[in-house]
Design an enzyme around this catalytic site. Sequence first.
Site, PDB file in Angstrom:
ATOM      1  N   ASP A 160       0.850  -1.193   0.000  1.00  0.00           N
ATOM      2  CA  ASP A 160       0.000   0.000   0.000  1.00  0.00           C
ATOM      3  C   ASP A 160       0.886   1.244   0.000  1.00  0.00           C
ATOM      4  OD1 ASP A 160      -2.299   1.920   1.148  1.00  0.00           O
ATOM      5  OD2 ASP A 160      -3.262   0.064   0.514  1.00  0.00           O
ATOM      6  N   ASP A 161       0.389   2.323   0.563  1.00  0.00           N
ATOM      7  CA  ASP A 161       1.050   3.628   0.529  1.00  0.00           C
ATOM      8  C   ASP A 161       2.453   3.568   1.161  1.00  0.00           C
ATOM      9  OD1 ASP A 161       1.369   6.323   0.176  1.00  0.00           O
ATOM     10  OD2 ASP A 161      -0.445   6.903   1.259  1.00  0.00           O
TER      11      ASP A 161
ATOM     12  N   CYS B 181      -2.091   9.458  -0.291  1.00  0.00           N
ATOM     13  CA  CYS B 181      -2.835   9.943   0.884  1.00  0.00           C
ATOM     14  C   CYS B 181      -1.906  10.260   2.052  1.00  0.00           C
ATOM     15  CB  CYS B 181      -3.889   8.926   1.296  1.00  0.00           C
ATOM     16  SG  CYS B 181      -5.178   8.755   0.044  1.00  0.00           S
TER      17      CYS B 181
ATOM     18  N   ASP C  69      -5.604   5.261  -5.603  1.00  0.00           N
ATOM     19  CA  ASP C  69      -6.313   6.010  -4.553  1.00  0.00           C
ATOM     20  C   ASP C  69      -6.785   7.365  -5.079  1.00  0.00           C
ATOM     21  OD1 ASP C  69      -7.299   6.474  -1.995  1.00  0.00           O
ATOM     22  OD2 ASP C  69      -5.481   5.782  -1.002  1.00  0.00           O
TER      23      ASP C  69
ATOM     24  N   ASP D 180     -12.756   4.376   4.416  1.00  0.00           N
ATOM     25  CA  ASP D 180     -11.861   3.348   4.954  1.00  0.00           C
ATOM     26  C   ASP D 180     -12.518   2.549   6.082  1.00  0.00           C
ATOM     27  OD1 ASP D 180     -10.089   4.447   3.233  1.00  0.00           O
ATOM     28  OD2 ASP D 180      -8.567   4.919   4.735  1.00  0.00           O
TER      29      ASP D 180
HETATM   30  C1  GLA Z   1      -6.649   5.862   1.689  1.00  0.00           C
HETATM   31  C2  GLA Z   1      -7.173   4.501   1.271  1.00  0.00           C
HETATM   32  C3  GLA Z   1      -6.659   3.459   2.240  1.00  0.00           C
HETATM   33  C4  GLA Z   1      -5.138   3.464   2.237  1.00  0.00           C
HETATM   34  C5  GLA Z   1      -4.623   4.855   2.584  1.00  0.00           C
HETATM   35  C6  GLA Z   1      -3.133   4.973   2.390  1.00  0.00           C
HETATM   36  O1  GLA Z   1      -7.176   6.260   2.918  1.00  0.00           O
HETATM   37  O2  GLA Z   1      -8.569   4.504   1.226  1.00  0.00           O
HETATM   38  O3  GLA Z   1      -7.132   2.179   1.886  1.00  0.00           O
HETATM   39  O4  GLA Z   1      -4.663   3.064   0.977  1.00  0.00           O
HETATM   40  O5  GLA Z   1      -5.243   5.849   1.779  1.00  0.00           O
HETATM   41  O6  GLA Z   1      -2.649   6.249   2.692  1.00  0.00           O
END
Ligand code: GLA
Length: 678
Positions: A88-89, A139, A168, A223
Amino acid sequence: MPRRTHGRLSAALLGLALLTGSTALAISVTTATPAHALDDGLARTPPMGFNDWNSFGCNVDEKLITDTADYFVSSGLKDAGYTYVNIDDCWAAHDRDPQTGRLVPNPQTFPHGIKWVADHIHKQGLKLGIYTSAGTQTCAKTMPGALDHEDVDAQTFADWGVDYLKYDNCNNQDRPALERYTKMRDALKKTGRPIVFSLCEWGQNKPWEWGKDVGHLWRTTGDISDSWTSLLTIFKQNVSLAPYAGPGHWNDPDMLEVGNGGMTAREYRSHFSLWSIMAAPLLIGTDLRKATPETLSILENRDVIAVDQDPLGIQATVLSGDNGHWVLAKPLKNGDVAVTLFNETDTTATFGTTASALGLPKRPAYVLRDLWAHKDAETAGAVSGVVPPHGTVMYRVRRDSRAWAFQPPAAAFGLDLPSAVTGIPGTITPAGRTVTADVTTTNLGRAPMLNARPSLDLPTGWKAQPVGRTGAAILRTGATLKSRWRVTPPASESPGARSLTARLSYGLPGTRLSLTEDLVVPKPVPGGTTDLGADDWATARNGYGPVEHNMSNGGAKPGDGKPLTINGTVYAKGLGTHAPAEIVYYLNGRCSSLTADVGVDDERDPRTVAGQSTVTFEIWADGTKVADSGLRTWQDGAVHLSGGLTGASYLRILTTIGGDTNSYDRGDWAIPVLTCGS
Ligand code: GLA
């Protein structure tokens, strides 16, 4: 099943073409049956795998990802169907390579680069997923987003061997979602590498209406967090979108929280059952290196996974959902029907449906497989269960017309500890106090149930006294045996968790079933005048993350709050909750009052506007409300609450959501002083 009509589909595509001015779409718009831009054979069943975000946030590195892949193989998760290992991020450096304009993996956390990670994962027979945002930054704002860099980023991912992209929505400069997501779709397509495309715009632009032509799955909600409230909210948003899901295009109610500690095992089983019957992606969001056998037994439940992964690809529809008793049904490829009975409420309930309501042909009986007990039995037509609070019974009803004759009759079997004090769960079992345990057995089968014998397995030293008859020589179709015991823990029982198991045996040869309830032997609160603490509660539920002691609620993890602060005043002591919260203390009739200064914590998003962050604070003595703060907002100072507790067995304090959503509803119970006799 209602499906989208070509009329609606064409309109969506026309809108898409107008917005993007894309030539690639022109063909779709002019044909009567438009070609789906993404009908590319990928994600024919909902993607299964892992994503680090829910349990690690920004603390992702290459070791976590390769360890997870190795674990997929060694634990059997890969064999159970989990394939994608997704980063992920926060995986990239803050800046692009000045020469090439490409993203650069963070040299500290991904020193070998993403291609090396991908190679490792591919060698294990697995696939790699990556993340970026359709904005200028992601994000977490630690790395650049792909807006206006779609081609170079898609090519970089393809060159590295990436198989899945989560895209995202942060920092999107208010540019239209359809335009931003379509550009990345086209950029991915241009690379020639098959890459599953996961749209993560949180359901803001109704992606279910256009996502099928752009990505393989789309988030339908904000989320998820590791709480019962979040689970319920997301389930209710996603469940109504069934008509939009199908092979290659799925509703995504966000990643799994199973195993992260904020819910009970029963709630996690409900989570996994609901996601599966909704044909949701199953992306594990917990630290597998620390997963308990219980967590793994949920994630590896192949009977339930088979429902999620059924090739027909239909998302379950709701047959009924009255009073929080949900019946969901999902037709399966071989003609069977999967059914989930989900009890949203705090009390045990018996409910269900029938084979004829499920559209099954008329037969003398049907095979009913219990997907959590992994047992087959026959039913004369009732598809019902005794469903505990927050629990789920999940069945697969077979279409096969003959196999039933070889099965024992199915039992709707339940164990319930009814509440003796209004609002207090019956599973709180104080030392020396007698509670009631009810066991219900209903014969759902065509054949009679012979020699039905329920029994209880008690914790060591506990006593159980039957009330009335506890067994039956014969139970005919539809008949119910109600058995009751009075259960008493010893007066000297030490505080802590215990379990009570109800067993049922019947038939010749014996069929055996069992159900376990988790009990709490509460610690009595200390004598004298004390700060209401964290060590003394019997149970605590919180809307987001755990209830914190001497700090605000903070985030999802324990101990991540800030000093308790109400409208600028800082308090050293108290409880940091997040609505809806409920904390129960066992007083045993020894206390006289609770006082506290209560208010909304100053820890909130600076963009919070009036109307958000509203809560009420309530003090309950057994079934009676003895103090209520009225509605408090983030603009209010603390208010002093005082509640009389004389004679009460239990104290219950509530932080409620104040009538709106629970966004930023951090409620502080500052200087909570409990006065008790010695
Ligand atoms: C958003 C997405 C999450 C995650 C975060 C990462 O909030 O909805 O699922 O990927 O960013 O920063």
